[in-house]
Write an enzyme that holds these catalytic residues in place. Structure first.
Site, PDB file in Angstrom:
ATOM      1  N   ASP A  55      14.539 -40.775  33.243  1.00 19.42           N
ATOM      2  CA  ASP A  55      13.718 -39.894  34.089  1.00 19.42           C
ATOM      3  C   ASP A  55      12.219 -39.918  33.789  1.00 19.42           C
ATOM      4  O   ASP A  55      11.495 -39.031  34.270  1.00 19.42           O
ATOM      5  CB  ASP A  55      14.220 -38.446  33.951  1.00 19.42           C
ATOM      6  CG  ASP A  55      15.583 -38.246  34.590  1.00 19.42           C
ATOM      7  OD1 ASP A  55      15.775 -38.732  35.715  1.00 19.42           O
ATOM      8  OD2 ASP A  55      16.450 -37.631  33.954  1.00 19.42           O
ATOM      9  N   ASP A  84      18.579 -43.550  41.876  1.00 24.32           N
ATOM     10  CA  ASP A  84      17.376 -42.722  41.669  1.00 24.32           C
ATOM     11  C   ASP A  84      16.344 -43.425  40.778  1.00 24.32           C
ATOM     12  O   ASP A  84      15.139 -43.139  40.859  1.00 24.32           O
ATOM     13  CB  ASP A  84      17.718 -41.390  40.981  1.00 24.32           C
ATOM     14  CG  ASP A  84      19.000 -40.731  41.461  1.00 24.32           C
ATOM     15  OD1 ASP A  84      19.885 -41.456  41.954  1.00 24.32           O
ATOM     16  OD2 ASP A  84      19.133 -39.514  41.317  1.00 24.32           O
TER      17      ASP A  84
HETATM   18  N1  GLY Z   1      17.615 -37.610  40.087  1.00 19.03           N
HETATM   19  C1  GLY Z   1      18.593 -36.588  40.100  1.00 19.03           C
HETATM   20  C2  GLY Z   1      18.721 -35.920  41.388  1.00 19.03           C
HETATM   21  O1  GLY Z   1      18.088 -36.266  42.359  1.00 19.03           O
HETATM   22  O2  GLY Z   1      19.507 -34.994  41.431  1.00 19.03           O
END
Ligand code: GLY
Length: 396
Positions: free
Chosen positions: A112, A173
């Site tokens: 992240d 993601d």
């Molecule tokens: N990247 C995690 C979400 O969008 O929930």
């Protein structure tokens, strides 16, 4: 002829010796009102919250000092606010909240790092020119690159310490975390960062994007060899479904990476992803939480809408295809109309009707900090593009 209230014009500046008049449409006014409310809420949160906001419950933010994966969005919103509310203390608040997040730059346990450090530190560097922001963002990118699986050419999303099944699990993601690698590679001259960024993007394209432009949320791999073992989902409805927010991340992420690398092929991928998103959305503005779960009564996800809106506006600019900009604007206006309760400005959160994780029944029909962040971003791109120009990590 006398102007109606609807067509009211406002003078915006002197040009060639005359006042130039710009007519604001109802939609423009709505977007401006929504943005102003966001500015007000963001500044109030900066002054009053004890830690980083994540998602609301009963109209109040749930907060975390650690910042989870979302703290960067709050700081990023403060930087946006600092551009438009120059006489406020937003820039000071953005700096001081950013400092509280800096300790996470050495975190090697998650993918992240772009979510955490691009809106906060890359943007902070763009906004202020202070090298301290730049250095922390580069450190965050190095932590992210350290997770690269050399055989499988992907970045695992989460930590096996959290769950052993996460050992070699990639999620779509991650494409949104690639831009900080490319940016940091260029800033620092560290080619490894650039290479890891490019390879990660290509793997996501090859493994997550399907023939029809939909995405698999998850691709799992054998931990040693990196060979693919499963394509499916974590936050979506079922293995073969298309989780809406994952699709929105993909639209925006491939657009950014395509622009940064000046790669027409990656922009072509972004187009296919966007066309799929828009075809499945149809006339709606508030997306279903999963494109394969759109029956009446199913949760919606405004965050998927705002991420897609900001991404589509970027894609319109990148490709010169106005249809994408218009689609992004249509979604942003629709969200402003359906998800903001202007009459209750004291509640926390801006955009209602977001859904964090439906399969785990977590954060359903709430405000979510990234929903708010990308909504504000989309409006800034539409209404104050010159400010966005100064802040975005994508340079044309
Ligand atoms: N990247 C995690 C979400 O969008 O929930």
């Amino acid at each position: 002829m006398e102007q109606s209230a609807k067509d009211r014009s406002r003078a915006v500046g002197l040009e060639t010796g005359r006042w130039r008049k710009v007519t604001l449409s109802d939609d423009d006014r709505l977007l401006d009102r929504a943005f102003d409310l966001g500015v007000e809420k963001c500044l109030r949160d900066a002054r009053t919250l004890g830690a980083f906001p994540h998602v609301t419950r009963n109209g109040r933010w749930l907060i975390s000092e650690h910042g989870r994966w979302t703290a960067g969005f709050f700081v990023g919103m403060l930087w946006l606010v600092s551009m438009v509310a120059k006489d406020s203390d937003a820039a000071d608040w953005a700096s001081s909240w950013a400092k509280r997040l800096a300790f996470r730059a050495s975190d090697r346990s998650t993918h992240d790092m772009g979510f955490l450090f691009e809106p906060s530190f890359v943007r902070g560097y763009r906004a202020t020119g202070h090298e301290g922001f730049r250095d922390v963002a580069i450190q965050a990118a190095r932590s992210l690159a350290s997770r690269f699986h050399a055989q499988g050419r992907f970045i695992p999303a989460w930590s096996p310490e959290e769950d052993p099944s996460y050992a070699a699990l990639a999620i779509v993601d991650t494409i949104m975390n690639v831009p900080i690698l490319i940016w940091a590679g260029r800033e620092s001259g560290d080619e490894t960062l650039l290479r890891v960024g490019v390879e990660t993007a290509l793997t996501i394209r090859d493994q997550h994007v399907r023939e029809d432009g939909a995405t698999y949320h998850v691709v799992d791999h054998a931990p040693k060899s990196g060979a693919i073992t499963r394509k499916g989902t974590h936050q979506g409805a079922f293995e073969g479904s298309c989780w809406t927010r994952g699709q929105a991340w993909a639209v925006y992420g491939f657009t950014k990476v395509g622009v940064m690398l000046k790669q027409a092929e990656l922009l072509e991928t972004a187009r296919r992803l966007a066309d799929y998103f828009l075809a499945r959305l149809g006339d709606a503005v508030l997306p279903p939480w999963d494109f394969d779960r759109h029956a009446k009564g199913e949760p919606r996800d405004s965050a998927a809408g705002s991420i897609a809106a900001s991404g589509l506006i970027e894609l319109g600019r990148a490709t010169g295809e106005d249809a994408y900009t218009k689609a992004g604007r249509r979604i942003a206006v629709g969200l402003a109309r359906t998800c903001i309760y202007f009459e209750t400005p004291d509640t926390h959160g801006l955009l209602r009707h977001g859904s964090v994780d439906v399969p785990r029944r977590s954060g359903i029909d709430e405000s979510i900090i990234y929903g708010d962040h990308y909504f504000m971003e989309a409006i800034m791109k539409l209404r104050r593009p010159a400010f966005w120009e100064q802040l975005g990590c994508v340079e044309y």
